[in-house]
Design a protein around this motif. Sequence first.
Motif: not given
Length: 205
Positions: A4-9, A117-119, A136-137
């Motif tokens: 879940l690290k770096n998931s999300g937006f 996206p963050k990831g 990390d994006i």
Amino acid sequence: MDKLKNSGFYKLRFFIRPEEFESVLKRFEQKQAQFHLTNYAQTEHDLNQVYEAYQTFYYYFTTEEKRNEGLPFFVYSISVASDNESSGFFARNEGVYFPYYGQWAEDELPCILLSFPKGFQIDLEDEKGKYYIYEDIRDHKPLTYTFFDEITGAIKKMTKPLRFSAHDADAMKEQKPSVRISHGAIQDLSKSWIFNKYGLVTGGK
């Protein structure tokens, strides 16, 4: 490894006048961004069509008389190429809920959600099989992230947090959604059918 690290937006919700939106589109034009509808055919729209779609969306909510046509949609995937990077954003209309005498109003205030996206998905394999992690994006798409930052920064400069009061169960109550709005757009909304219908008031109490 934490999947879940770096998931999300990264997200920004906003509502601005069409001419202000046009200045944002000019920044996309400099990056030769491509706008595609999220339909099966992935229809591409040029900047004029994107502007017209935004204009239709904007005026649906800001006219004094509600139009009879259905709620317009503004939904695009945006691909951006910077040097050897290619990545993309997503833009779609969202509704802002507000109370009306103890329940949610049947209409919603408008905003556009711009997200990135963050990831960055990395596919890996070990003895248990294939899996993936998100890195990390910003490490993989620094130029695209910088451009997203530039776009959202430009929108933030022309906007402030949306604040308005609505009829809650027994009193007017200030609403603080995570949406930014320009001075012109809040002026237009304050004269709109939706503010009139629900007795909404701009600003605080």
